[in-house]
Design a protein around this motif. Structure first.
Motif, PDB file in Angstrom:
ATOM      1  N   LEU A  40      -7.298   1.296  -9.099  1.00  0.00           N
ATOM      2  CA  LEU A  40      -7.589   2.623  -9.043  1.00  0.00           C
ATOM      3  C   LEU A  40      -7.973   3.268  -7.548  1.00  0.00           C
ATOM      4  N   VAL A  41      -7.570   4.007  -6.926  1.00  0.00           N
ATOM      5  CA  VAL A  41      -7.693   4.363  -5.647  1.00  0.00           C
ATOM      6  C   VAL A  41      -8.213   5.629  -5.181  1.00  0.00           C
ATOM      7  N   PHE A  42      -9.216   5.793  -4.597  1.00  0.00           N
ATOM      8  CA  PHE A  42      -9.797   7.223  -4.301  1.00  0.00           C
ATOM      9  C   PHE A  42      -9.790   7.305  -2.728  1.00  0.00           C
ATOM     10  N   ILE A  43      -9.204   8.294  -2.092  1.00  0.00           N
ATOM     11  CA  ILE A  43      -9.041   8.608  -0.949  1.00  0.00           C
ATOM     12  C   ILE A  43      -9.765   9.935  -0.354  1.00  0.00           C
ATOM     13  N   PHE A  44     -10.733   9.791   0.571  1.00  0.00           N
ATOM     14  CA  PHE A  44     -11.337  10.814   1.416  1.00  0.00           C
ATOM     15  C   PHE A  44     -12.620  11.184   0.356  1.00  0.00           C
TER      16      PHE A  44
ATOM     17  N   LEU B  74      -4.495   7.747   6.583  1.00  0.00           N
ATOM     18  CA  LEU B  74      -3.085   6.587   6.551  1.00  0.00           C
ATOM     19  C   LEU B  74      -3.526   5.415   5.916  1.00  0.00           C
ATOM     20  N   ALA B  75      -4.898   4.965   6.100  1.00  0.00           N
ATOM     21  CA  ALA B  75      -5.220   3.932   5.410  1.00  0.00           C
ATOM     22  C   ALA B  75      -5.199   3.984   4.058  1.00  0.00           C
ATOM     23  N   GLY B  76      -5.622   5.446   3.295  1.00  0.00           N
ATOM     24  CA  GLY B  76      -5.639   5.656   2.010  1.00  0.00           C
ATOM     25  C   GLY B  76      -4.224   5.500   1.567  1.00  0.00           C
ATOM     26  N   TYR B  77      -3.226   6.219   2.007  1.00  0.00           N
ATOM     27  CA  TYR B  77      -1.753   6.163   1.777  1.00  0.00           C
ATOM     28  C   TYR B  77      -1.077   4.739   1.847  1.00  0.00           C
ATOM     29  N   GLY B  78      -1.653   4.194   2.600  1.00  0.00           N
ATOM     30  CA  GLY B  78      -1.504   2.676   2.756  1.00  0.00           C
ATOM     31  C   GLY B  78      -1.701   1.978   1.647  1.00  0.00           C
ATOM     32  N   GLU B  79      -2.837   2.239   0.815  1.00  0.00           N
ATOM     33  CA  GLU B  79      -3.174   1.442  -0.309  1.00  0.00           C
ATOM     34  C   GLU B  79      -2.236   1.939  -1.487  1.00  0.00           C
ATOM     35  N   LEU B  80      -1.935   3.157  -1.531  1.00  0.00           N
ATOM     36  CA  LEU B  80      -1.075   3.891  -2.572  1.00  0.00           C
ATOM     37  C   LEU B  80       0.269   2.961  -2.472  1.00  0.00           C
TER      38      LEU B  80
ATOM     39  N   ASP C 205      -2.412   2.664 -23.887  1.00  0.00           N
ATOM     40  CA  ASP C 205      -3.168   1.559 -23.343  1.00  0.00           C
ATOM     41  C   ASP C 205      -2.299   0.947 -22.304  1.00  0.00           C
ATOM     42  N   GLU C 206      -2.828   0.611 -21.260  1.00  0.00           N
ATOM     43  CA  GLU C 206      -2.204  -0.183 -20.072  1.00  0.00           C
ATOM     44  C   GLU C 206      -0.819   0.649 -19.833  1.00  0.00           C
ATOM     45  N   SER C 207      -0.890   1.736 -19.493  1.00  0.00           N
ATOM     46  CA  SER C 207       0.403   2.420 -19.134  1.00  0.00           C
ATOM     47  C   SER C 207       0.781   2.674 -17.750  1.00  0.00           C
ATOM     48  N   PHE C 208      -0.382   2.483 -16.922  1.00  0.00           N
ATOM     49  CA  PHE C 208      -0.228   2.769 -15.274  1.00  0.00           C
ATOM     50  C   PHE C 208      -0.378   1.504 -14.571  1.00  0.00           C
ATOM     51  N   ASP C 209       0.247   1.485 -13.279  1.00  0.00           N
ATOM     52  CA  ASP C 209       0.041   0.392 -12.533  1.00  0.00           C
ATOM     53  C   ASP C 209      -0.904   0.896 -11.400  1.00  0.00           C
ATOM     54  N   LEU C 210      -0.905   2.394 -11.313  1.00  0.00           N
ATOM     55  CA  LEU C 210      -1.848   2.863 -10.374  1.00  0.00           C
ATOM     56  C   LEU C 210      -2.465   4.121 -10.751  1.00  0.00           C
ATOM     57  N   VAL C 211      -3.744   4.326 -10.521  1.00  0.00           N
ATOM     58  CA  VAL C 211      -4.404   5.601 -10.953  1.00  0.00           C
ATOM     59  C   VAL C 211      -4.889   5.952  -9.465  1.00  0.00           C
ATOM     60  N   PHE C 212      -4.869   7.334  -8.929  1.00  0.00           N
ATOM     61  CA  PHE C 212      -5.301   7.474  -7.532  1.00  0.00           C
ATOM     62  C   PHE C 212      -5.903   9.019  -7.711  1.00  0.00           C
ATOM     63  N   GLY C 213      -6.694   9.386  -6.715  1.00  0.00           N
ATOM     64  CA  GLY C 213      -7.124  10.755  -6.673  1.00  0.00           C
ATOM     65  C   GLY C 213      -7.410  10.968  -5.154  1.00  0.00           C
TER      66      GLY C 213
ATOM     67  N   ARG D 214       0.789  -0.224  -1.338  1.00  0.00           N
ATOM     68  CA  ARG D 214       0.690  -1.677  -1.093  1.00  0.00           C
ATOM     69  C   ARG D 214       1.431  -2.332  -1.759  1.00  0.00           C
ATOM     70  N   ILE D 215       1.737  -1.889  -3.016  1.00  0.00           N
ATOM     71  CA  ILE D 215       2.885  -2.422  -3.793  1.00  0.00           C
ATOM     72  C   ILE D 215       3.947  -1.518  -3.996  1.00  0.00           C
ATOM     73  N   ASP D 216       5.088  -2.056  -4.142  1.00  0.00           N
ATOM     74  CA  ASP D 216       6.438  -1.491  -4.390  1.00  0.00           C
ATOM     75  C   ASP D 216       6.306  -0.810  -5.659  1.00  0.00           C
ATOM     76  N   LEU D 217       6.306   0.758  -5.767  1.00  0.00           N
ATOM     77  CA  LEU D 217       5.947   1.176  -7.063  1.00  0.00           C
ATOM     78  C   LEU D 217       7.329   1.467  -7.720  1.00  0.00           C
ATOM     79  N   SER D 218       8.621   1.121  -7.181  1.00  0.00           N
ATOM     80  CA  SER D 218       9.692   1.183  -7.862  1.00  0.00           C
ATOM     81  C   SER D 218       9.765   0.785  -9.419  1.00  0.00           C
ATOM     82  N   GLY D 219      10.246   1.465 -10.418  1.00  0.00           N
ATOM     83  CA  GLY D 219      10.107   1.110 -11.840  1.00  0.00           C
ATOM     84  C   GLY D 219       8.689   0.984 -12.279  1.00  0.00           C
ATOM     85  N   LYS D 220       7.753   1.349 -11.426  1.00  0.00           N
ATOM     86  CA  LYS D 220       6.483   1.324 -12.113  1.00  0.00           C
ATOM     87  C   LYS D 220       5.903   2.836 -12.024  1.00  0.00           C
ATOM     88  N   SER D 221       4.448   2.887 -12.832  1.00  0.00           N
ATOM     89  CA  SER D 221       3.876   4.345 -12.923  1.00  0.00           C
ATOM     90  C   SER D 221       2.830   4.507 -12.279  1.00  0.00           C
TER      91      SER D 221
END
Ligand SMILES: C[S@@+](CC[C@H](N)C(=O)[O-])C[C@H]1O[C@@H](n2cnc3c(N)ncnc32)[C@H](O)[C@@H]1O
Length: 248
Positions: A147-151, A34-40, A111-119, A42-49
């Motif tokens: 950059l967010v890593f969960i578990f 839940l904490a990890g998904y909360g981090e994903l 370059d600079e194409s993502f607002d969030l990278v996660f795993g 955390r910002i409204d990703l609408s219109g983001k990558s």
């Protein structure tokens, strides 16, 4: 700055609806996910990558795309996504796509194409070249991107270290290694402005084995862990599992 934390329980219906993306991991780790998904979210990703690395069957990328149908969400793994249900979701959600590729080679992205990278359960599969990984991710992340890593398994916890050493000796964990705070600090120095390590599971780690049958006991132990972590900050570094949040 690198900080060690133990976040409080998240109560949020939208984030809880993402929990099926946990897949086969033990129910006793609910608070961590839940904490990890909360981090994903955390910002409204609408219109983001967003880019998921080591996405496996694509459940988490799908759950995120369902939260933000206006976002672009790409799931990348060494192997193609083959689950019919996920393929169908990708057809229904225009922003969601999957691709086969190596997390150490993100050259197909500008370059600079993502607002969030996660795993999820990802970084300990990539720990043989953390500098190389950071170089790739820092290039494709926008300034201020995360950059967010969960578990992820942490080797400071002696029980984790012992159990995983036994499994490694039996070649059960062929491409995995535990993570250490010093490695994460080094990653931060590759070019991130901050790193938060969210620690979970102290006494809760061995409870994983019973979590299907004794859910109530797991919940109790999780509460004890939360109390121990908040009352004795020195033991936070011995958490067995972590979410890790880097900000560019
Ligand atoms: C433990 S699984 C996690 C899968 C998924 N994230 C989940 O939570 O169910 C690790 C995944 O990392 C992928 N993987 C390992 N090394 C990789 C690499 N260099 N590039 C991309 N994916 C990789 C594997 O194919 C596998 O699907």
């Amino acid at each position: 700055m690198t900080t060690l934390t133990r976040p409080n329980t998240i109560k949020n219906v939208a984030i809880e609806s993402m929990l099926p993306a946990v897949g086969g991991f033990p129910p006793s780790d609910r608070e961590l996910f839940l904490a990890g998904y909360g981090e994903l979210c955390r910002i409204d990703l609408s219109g983001k990558s967003a880019l998921e690395i080591c996405g496996g069957h694509g459940k988490l990328a799908t759950a995120l795309a369902e939260q933000y149908p206006q976002a672009t969400v790409i799931g990348l793994d060494l192997y193609e996504v083959s689950t019919p249900e996920i393929k169908q979701k990708a057809n229904q959600l225009p922003g969601l796509s999957f691709t086969a590729g190596d997390a150490f080679d993100l050259s197909r992205y500008a370059d600079e194409s993502f607002d969030l990278v996660f795993g999820q359960a990802a970084l300990h599969h990539l720990s043989h070249d953390l500098d190389g990984l950071c170089k790739q991710v820092l290039r494709v992340l926008k300034p201020g991107g995360r950059l967010v890593f969960i578990f992820e398994p942490m080797g400071h916890n002696y029980l984790v270290a012992a159990i995983r050493a036994m499994r490694m000796a039996k070649y059960e964990l062929v491409d995995e290694s535990n993570l250490y705070i010093s490695q994460l600090e080094r990653m931060k120095f590759c070019g991130f402005s901050s790193c938060e390590i969210q620690m979970f599971n102290f006494l809760g780690y061995p409870m994983k084995a019973f979590s299907d049958r004794f859910g109530w006991l797991c919940k109790l132990v999780q509460r004890v862990d939360a109390y121990l972590f908040s009352s004795f900050p020195k033991i936070v570094r011995y958490g067995a599992n972590a979410n890790i949040v880097f900000t560019k």
